[in-house]
Design an enzyme around this catalytic site. Structure first.
Site, PDB file in Angstrom:
ATOM      1  N   ASP A   1     -24.971 -12.541  82.378  1.00  0.00           N
ATOM      2  CA  ASP A   1     -25.133 -14.383  82.067  1.00  0.00           C
ATOM      3  C   ASP A   1     -27.013 -14.345  82.361  1.00  0.00           C
ATOM      4  O   ASP A   1     -27.597 -15.467  81.914  1.00  0.00           O
ATOM      5  CB  ASP A   1     -25.330 -13.772  84.235  1.00  0.00           C
ATOM      6  CG  ASP A   1     -23.897 -14.767  84.097  1.00  0.00           C
ATOM      7  OD1 ASP A   1     -23.368 -14.916  83.505  1.00  0.00           O
ATOM      8  OD2 ASP A   1     -23.024 -13.486  85.148  1.00  0.00           O
TER       9      ASP A   1
ATOM     10  N   PRO B   1     -27.178 -18.936  77.520  1.00  0.00           N
ATOM     11  CA  PRO B   1     -26.093 -19.982  77.365  1.00  0.00           C
ATOM     12  C   PRO B   1     -24.523 -19.762  77.499  1.00  0.00           C
ATOM     13  O   PRO B   1     -23.537 -19.289  77.198  1.00  0.00           O
ATOM     14  CB  PRO B   1     -26.250 -20.601  75.608  1.00  0.00           C
ATOM     15  CG  PRO B   1     -26.648 -19.148  75.270  1.00  0.00           C
ATOM     16  CD  PRO B   1     -27.724 -18.051  76.186  1.00  0.00           C
ATOM     17  N   ASP B   2     -24.359 -20.706  78.336  1.00  0.00           N
ATOM     18  CA  ASP B   2     -22.618 -20.444  78.266  1.00  0.00           C
ATOM     19  C   ASP B   2     -21.502 -20.283  77.449  1.00  0.00           C
ATOM     20  O   ASP B   2     -21.864 -21.967  77.424  1.00  0.00           O
ATOM     21  CB  ASP B   2     -21.744 -21.401  79.443  1.00  0.00           C
ATOM     22  CG  ASP B   2     -20.474 -21.448  80.216  1.00  0.00           C
ATOM     23  OD1 ASP B   2     -20.142 -21.048  79.503  1.00  0.00           O
ATOM     24  OD2 ASP B   2     -20.601 -21.176  81.301  1.00  0.00           O
ATOM     25  N   ILE B   3     -21.615 -19.973  76.990  1.00  0.00           N
ATOM     26  CA  ILE B   3     -20.507 -19.836  75.501  1.00  0.00           C
ATOM     27  C   ILE B   3     -19.359 -20.897  75.460  1.00  0.00           C
ATOM     28  O   ILE B   3     -19.302 -21.980  74.630  1.00  0.00           O
ATOM     29  CB  ILE B   3     -19.868 -18.727  74.453  1.00  0.00           C
ATOM     30  CG1 ILE B   3     -21.942 -18.116  74.380  1.00  0.00           C
ATOM     31  CG2 ILE B   3     -19.311 -19.247  73.759  1.00  0.00           C
ATOM     32  CD1 ILE B   3     -21.489 -16.723  73.672  1.00  0.00           C
TER      33      ILE B   3
ATOM     34  N   LYS C   1     -14.151 -22.215  88.339  1.00  0.00           N
ATOM     35  CA  LYS C   1     -14.709 -21.414  87.713  1.00  0.00           C
ATOM     36  C   LYS C   1     -13.854 -22.723  86.426  1.00  0.00           C
ATOM     37  O   LYS C   1     -14.446 -23.398  85.630  1.00  0.00           O
ATOM     38  CB  LYS C   1     -14.098 -20.848  86.396  1.00  0.00           C
ATOM     39  CG  LYS C   1     -15.229 -19.513  85.845  1.00  0.00           C
ATOM     40  CD  LYS C   1     -15.354 -18.090  86.788  1.00  0.00           C
ATOM     41  CE  LYS C   1     -15.867 -17.521  87.455  1.00  0.00           C
ATOM     42  NZ  LYS C   1     -16.156 -16.213  87.235  1.00  0.00           N
TER      43      LYS C   1
ATOM     44  N   LYS D   1     -15.279 -25.506  84.553  1.00  0.00           N
ATOM     45  CA  LYS D   1     -15.806 -25.070  83.142  1.00  0.00           C
ATOM     46  C   LYS D   1     -15.268 -26.161  81.922  1.00  0.00           C
ATOM     47  O   LYS D   1     -14.834 -25.956  80.805  1.00  0.00           O
ATOM     48  CB  LYS D   1     -16.078 -23.555  82.558  1.00  0.00           C
ATOM     49  CG  LYS D   1     -16.241 -22.501  83.192  1.00  0.00           C
ATOM     50  CD  LYS D   1     -16.481 -21.308  81.887  1.00  0.00           C
ATOM     51  CE  LYS D   1     -17.252 -20.319  82.986  1.00  0.00           C
ATOM     52  NZ  LYS D   1     -18.032 -20.041  82.372  1.00  0.00           N
TER      53      LYS D   1
ATOM     54  N   ASN E   1     -23.272  -4.269  80.268  1.00  0.00           N
ATOM     55  CA  ASN E   1     -21.688  -3.993  81.569  1.00  0.00           C
ATOM     56  C   ASN E   1     -20.894  -3.749  80.943  1.00  0.00           C
ATOM     57  O   ASN E   1     -20.861  -2.634  79.561  1.00  0.00           O
ATOM     58  CB  ASN E   1     -21.519  -5.629  81.603  1.00  0.00           C
ATOM     59  CG  ASN E   1     -21.187  -6.392  80.708  1.00  0.00           C
ATOM     60  OD1 ASN E   1     -19.874  -5.880  79.984  1.00  0.00           O
ATOM     61  ND2 ASN E   1     -21.186  -7.323  80.465  1.00  0.00           N
TER      62      ASN E   1
END
Ligand code: CTP
Length: 408
Positions: free
Chosen positions: A285, A313-315, A345, A349, A216
């Site tokens: 993502d 994975p969502d770090i 969010k 999270k 990105n």
């Protein structure tokens, strides 16, 4: 965006002792002035062999002082007058001989006299060594430098690399830009002293085959600005960076990674040893299910390959779920409904603080505006360059932390 004047109102006494690196001091005067400082130059006799007072006077816009017997001073006490008006003294270049003199407290020329006469608590001394690598490595110099630091001086450098003598090693004076940045950092409030801060920055790159991938437009600028701001505030900073073309801020430990999974593998073991985790990375993502070993070739019959994707994975969420978690700060890059998305969010999270910004307006740019959302509500940090924003955010984070842990 107007240039920041990080040294506005600061008066720097710049001392030059003898060394070839004196040529960098000319540029240093310009850098310090550009940052808003006024600079008074003092030169030793040896320094005058390498660069003329004429050059330094023209660049600093002030007469250079070279002698303790300079009759222009009405009271004939240049060493007192110069050090009472200075906010800091910077010796650049500091030769091996000059450092030895400082350690002994000798005062047989104006510059060493001024170093001795400065009020220690009001006029800090910063020293940028410049010498041949053997001179730097010599036990006498190393002993002197240790003593100088023990006496309260701040050491800037030296750097390593090619030397004027043709040898390669430690002992180069830092570049003018680096010295100016160090000076700016020196004056920043030490809001994160004793803290350890872990930051992710930049995009990730998820390979499709050896020549293509998914990524990105994140430039990493916000994360790098935060690393610099946290380091300036006295923190020990580790920066885990995706593929970006940015120099590492001075004093920051950097780990380069490419993919989201590499970023997570770098971050997870480090996180429990840190007080703060700031996730600025624009983590992809999704990644391709499989990475082809060789370049995927076009098919003759114009068939288009299909990419199967897997979620990364969502770090940030993984760090926030650690039993020994640092204070977690997330970023929310949105294209609309900033407050709503950022608030959701933050809860999703499970983190105490999230920083919202409008992604398309900030990617790659040097400026931005931030929206801070925590359990008490939200407020803006108005539009500014990213380092100014980063310093403001560091202040916000520092204010939310408890007392630093006592060292183990
Ligand atoms: N983040 C992360 N790991 C991911 C995705 C995001 O650590 N795999 C972090 C980012 O660094 C940022 C925060 O989570 O601090 C929010 O990232 P963002 O891309 O805005 O949110 P997503 O969770 O990806 O949600 P969405 O794409 O639905 O907006």
């Amino acid at each position: 965006m107007p240039e920041r004047q990080d040294l506005a109102g600061r008066h720097i006494l710049l001392g030059l002792s003898g060394g070839i690196a004196s040529y960098k001091s000319a540029e240093l005067v310009r850098e310090l002035s550009r940052a808003g400082a006024t600079v008074q130059v003092v030169m030793t006799e040896a320094a005058e062999h390498f660069i003329t007072p004429v050059t330094m006077q023209a660049l600093s816009n002030r007469p250079v002082v070279t002698s303790q017997w300079d009759a222009r001073e009405p009271n004939n006490m240049a060493h007192i007058n110069l050090t009472r008006e200075a906010d800091a003294m910077l010796i650049a270049p500091a030769s091996a001989d000059f450092i030895a003199k400082l350690v002994q407290g000798r005062a047989d020329d104006l510059l060493s006299l001024a170093c001795l006469a400065r009020p220690i608590d009001r006029c800090p001394l910063l020293v940028a060594p410049a010498m041949n690598r053997e001179m730097w490595a010599h036990p006498a110099t190393q002993r002197n430098v240790r003593q100088l630091v023990a006496d309260g001086a701040t050491l800037l450098g030296p750097g390593a690399g090619d030397q004027a003598c043709g040898e390669v090693g430690d002992g180069r004076m830092l570049e003018a830009v680096e010295l100016c940045e160090a000076m700016i950092a020196f004056f920043q409030p030490k809001l994160l002293a004793g803290r350890r801060v872990l930051i992710t920055a930049g995009p990730t790159f998820e390979p499709i085959d050896p020549v293509r991938g998914i990524t990105n437009h994140s430039s990493g600028k916000m994360g790098f600005a935060l690393a610099r701001a946290a380091q300036e505030a006295g923190a020990q900073v580790t920066l885990v960076a995706g593929p970006v073309h940015l120099p590492t801020p001075r004093g920051v430990a950097r780990l380069d990674v490419q993919t989201a999974r590499q970023m997570q593998a770098a971050v997870l073991p480090l996180a429990p040893q840190h007080d703060v985790f700031i996730a600025t990375a624009a983590v992809a993502d999704w990644r391709p299910d499989t990475t082809a070993d060789h370049k995927i070739k076009k098919q003759g019959d114009r068939r288009v390959p299909t990419l199967a994707l897997t979620e990364n994975p969502d770090i940030l969420a993984a760090v926030a779920a650690l039993p020994q978690r640092p204070y977690c700060v997330g970023f929310a890059a949105e294209s609309e409904q900033l407050l709503q998305h950022a608030s959701e969010k933050r809860l999703r999270k499970n983190i105490p603080l999230i920083v919202g910004n409008l992604g398309p307006a900030t990617f790659g740019r040097d400026d931005n505006a931030l929206l801070l959302v925590d359990e008490n509500g939200h407020h803006d940090i108005p539009h500014a360059d990213k380092l100014t924003l980063a310093r403001a955010l560091v202040g916000e984070i520092a204010g939310r932390l408890g007392q630093p842990h006592a060292p183990a």
